[in-house]
Enzyme design. Structure first.
Site, PDB file in Angstrom:
ATOM      1  N   SER A   1     -38.389 -16.475  19.679  1.00 28.82           N
ATOM      2  CA  SER A   1     -38.450 -17.883  19.290  1.00 28.82           C
ATOM      3  C   SER A   1     -39.751 -18.610  19.598  1.00 28.82           C
ATOM      4  O   SER A   1     -39.972 -19.701  19.071  1.00 28.82           O
ATOM      5  CB  SER A   1     -37.291 -18.659  19.926  1.00 28.82           C
ATOM      6  OG  SER A   1     -36.068 -18.299  19.332  1.00 28.82           O
TER       7      SER A   1
ATOM      8  N   LYS B   1     -40.279 -28.694  23.766  1.00 29.03           N
ATOM      9  CA  LYS B   1     -39.213 -28.376  22.829  1.00 29.03           C
ATOM     10  C   LYS B   1     -37.996 -29.235  23.163  1.00 29.03           C
ATOM     11  O   LYS B   1     -37.723 -29.504  24.348  1.00 29.03           O
ATOM     12  CB  LYS B   1     -38.876 -26.882  22.946  1.00 29.03           C
ATOM     13  CG  LYS B   1     -37.880 -26.340  21.931  1.00 29.03           C
ATOM     14  CD  LYS B   1     -37.722 -24.840  22.116  1.00 29.03           C
ATOM     15  CE  LYS B   1     -36.785 -24.221  21.087  1.00 29.03           C
ATOM     16  NZ  LYS B   1     -36.698 -22.748  21.254  1.00 29.03           N
TER      17      LYS B   1
ATOM     18  N   SER C   1     -37.144 -20.358  17.106  1.00 24.90           N
ATOM     19  CA  SER C   1     -36.654 -21.725  17.066  1.00 24.90           C
ATOM     20  C   SER C   1     -37.639 -22.752  17.631  1.00 24.90           C
ATOM     21  O   SER C   1     -37.399 -23.956  17.534  1.00 24.90           O
ATOM     22  CB  SER C   1     -35.338 -21.807  17.857  1.00 24.90           C
ATOM     23  OG  SER C   1     -35.540 -21.457  19.223  1.00 24.90           O
TER      24      SER C   1
END
Length: 554
Positions: free
Chosen positions: A226, A132, A202
């Site tokens: 997330s 990420k 996210s």
């Protein structure tokens, strides 16, 4: 579609290594033989033809046996990404030059000479991974998918990447996050099952890259669902471990006291293999030193199987947890509950403790403490996030007593959660992965994928999100959260292994049309000045939350 099942011969190796090895040794060398549940698939059982379509444990088995070279696996992932990421947009950047160097080193380490010289390579050696865009890698860009950090170069390595890199993993690139992890939509990225649908957030880019078979493994963060929301809507598996199980050092924060670094894979075996090499104490993150050791064997990788593998296990079903589900996903959740019973598990009705009312204030305060360094760049944020950041920075003027009160309420909540498990004699709780079915892709809060998730971040408890089928209404996958007691990742993984053995929904893959993309590439350059690895002011506050198994009221 199902992944290809015709057999092919992978790259010729210099003899067959021990595919069924544990995390810490080689059976062929006469060392300690690990239990069956900690072994890789047998090489002869692997029938997938395209290396990019291999699960992580399948690829690891072939790599360890020298039937597949890390460079071949890497090139298959790069080729698939270049040919199909146009409409998906999972990658922020890729690092082919860096990755090829790492793949060659991994190949040497896995070779017969490497094994003789250095001993058995870690089981993740040679496996590609997506990080990420919050995880620092020294000398490579780190932008949190935001114009605010355009041109930012990491000053050092995040602890998680350092561990994975030292284990021989191959960094494909950084995957998109919702800007600074400030939302649950990741609008830059389309869902591989329907690119007009939301991928969640996210950690949306990480989940999309996994579902699209661009990478076998990915790392994300979870502050309020997330990694679980994206895993649910993409049909992949995530493990949000106990708070403090994995270091957050060198990771751009959203809220230091609720950020969890998590492992993501197609199956729970894949994610457990990754977590085994991510977890552990870190001198740079004091909360990682508070829990029990992971153990040399890491986490289990194979189900025990049998007719009733969940016999004697009790699963809590929280009241009203499925009330807001659309009809199609409600049916999938009911079917999942039926599977638990079919495998011998007992489902009992429970009531989760109420969430602390000051939750939003705590989020704003910690986000404001980090983002105040960018107040001269507010115009570079997405418009929705600019307003959110402005409010967060303004919250810093609030009374300190409010923050202390929230910390006490959180401790009360955590102990009430633990008490629920003790009093109901639970092994896990079952919660829908999301409350949405086919949420359309977009940038505003109205397009965020949401559901019950804060319970796990506030308690610090571990959760596996496992695929539970696809909606008959939209075709979008749906997952179920299996949550447990703090520090009991191994117990949750064992439960999820049995569920996935019985219903391997994780093997379902989307049909991807050709959608070429010239993905931005980067090479290593001069690291940023730091001192934090992220090259931003990301040092956590001295007051930190700690995960506990205590049950007495505060």
């Amino acid at each position: 579609m199902r992944e290809g099942l015709s057999r092919r011969t992978f790259i010729a190796g210099a003899g067959v290594g021990a595919a069924a090895v544990g995390l810490g040794g080689r059976a062929a060398a006469g060392e300690r033989i690990h239990r069956r549940e900690r072994t890789l698939p047998d090489v002869d059982s692997i029938t997938v033809t395209d290396p990019a379509l291999l699960s992580a444990v399948e690829a690891a088995s072939l790599l360890q046996a020298r039937k597949l070279h890390p460079r071949e696996l890497l090139e298959a992932c790069l080729t698939r990404s270049a040919g199909h990421d146009g409409d998906i947009g999972s990658w922020v950047r890729i690092y082919p030059e860096v990755a090829r160097e790492q793949a060659e080193r991994a190949g040497t380490r896995l070779s017969a000479d490497g094994v003789r010289r250095d001993g058995a390579a870690p089981l993740v050696c040679g496996l590609p991974i997506a990080l990420k865009d919050l995880f620092a890698v020294k000398g490579l860009p780190l932008t949190a998918s935001s114009r605010v950090l355009e041109g930012n170069i990491a000053a050092g390595d995040s602890t998680v990447w350092r561990r994975l890199g030292e284990s021989g993993m191959v960094l494909l690139g950084h995957a998109h996050t919702h800007e600074f992890a400030l939302g649950a939509g990741t609008p830059q990225t389309g869902n591989p099952w329907d690119t007009a649908a939301s991928v969640g957030g996210s950690s949306g880019g990480s989940a999309a890259a996994l579902a699209a078979r661009f990478t076998p493994l990915a790392v994300g963060t979870d502050t309020g669902g997330s990694i679980r929301f994206p895993a649910s809507v993409c049909g992949v598996t995530s493990i949000k471990p106990t708070f403090g199980r994995c270091s957050t050092y060198g990771v751009i924060p959203l809220a230091w006291n609720r950020d969890h670094v998590g492992a993501m894979g197609r199956s729970v075996a894949d994610a457990a293999l990754l977590l085994s090499h991510m977890a552990g104490p870190d001198a740079n993150d004091v909360v990682t030193k508070l829990g029990p050791d992971v153990g040399a064997d890491g986490y289990p990788l194979v189900a025990r199987g049998g007719r009733k593998p969940l016999a004697g296990k009790r699963f809590g079903l929280p009241a009203t947890v499925s009330d807001d589900l659309p009809e199609a996903t409600a049916a999938l959740f009911d079917d999942f509950l039926g599977l638990v019973r079919e495998l011998g598990g007992e489902i009992v009705d429970v009531t989760m403790p109420p969430l602390p009312k000051g939750l939003l204030l705590g989020d704003q305060f910690e986000a404001g403490a980090y983002h105040q360094q960018f107040t001269d760049r507010v115009g570079s944020y997405d418009a929705v996030n600019a307003a959110q950041v402005t409010a967060a920075v303004a919250s810093l003027s609030g009374p300190v007593a409010d923050q202390l009160k929230l910390n006490r309420e959180r401790a009360t909540y955590q102990r009430a959660y633990n008490r629920l498990f003790a009093e109901a004699r639970l092994d896990a709780v079952l919660v829908p992965g999301t409350i949405h079915d086919g949420m359309r892709r977009g940038g505003g809060p109205g397009q965020y994928v949401n559901g019950a998730a804060q319970w796990a971040n506030l308690s610090g408890a571990p959760v596996v999100c496992t695929p539970a089928g696809r909606s008959a209404a939209t075709g979008i996958p749906f997952g179920v959260q299996v949550g447990g007691r703090p520090w009991d990742e191994a117990g949750l993984v064992s439960l999820a292994l049995e569920l996935q053995e019985a219903r391997p929904y994780w093997r379902d893959a989307p049909d991807l049309p050709a959608s070429p993309r010239a993905i931005p590439e980067a090479v290593r350059t001069t690291p940023g000045p730091g001192p934090d690895p992220t090259n931003t002011d990301a040092a956590p506050p001295a007051l930190r939350f700690t995960a506990s198994t205590a049950t007495d009221p505060v």
